[in-house]
Design a protein around this motif. Sequence first.
Motif: not given
Length: 172
Positions: A84-90, A60-67, A18-24, A105-112
Amino acid sequence: MTWKYHKQYRLPEFDYSSNNSYYITVCTKNQQPFFGEIANNEMYFSEMGLQVTELILKENENLDYITIHEFVVMPNHLHFLAEIFIENNDFKIPVKGLHPLVPKSISSFTNHLKGKLKRWCNENDFKTFEWQARFRDRIVRNTEEFESLRNYIRNNVQTWSEDPENEKVRKH
């Protein structure tokens, strides 16, 4: 497919895409200082520490859904503050127990991110490098908490002598 039951480390019924901020916080296995050392309140990066820094900057440069708003690489762990910010994120109701990673997801980003560094290490004769199996997360609740975490990250190198991830602190 049946998934093995495992202790849940994430907030139940929260959508981590979801569109939120996360501390990892992500640690190296057994708190090994693979990324460098801190002396005189300055981080001196190893080759691996430079590589993980470069990976975070590239992602950070290449992914459009996460900053990644802020990050710090410490001797044996890293912290980052991501949004994470995704337009029309349900909202998606998460499935309990272990399940495949939710894309973007933040888990997907972190694991990758962890996987990319491990692959680089294997290809560059750092085969002993391993990550801790999981990572710690915190869903950032408001602007004040976001700014507090940002300041913590910015000052983490200077407060290393008191950091619970610092082996010298853990031994006392």
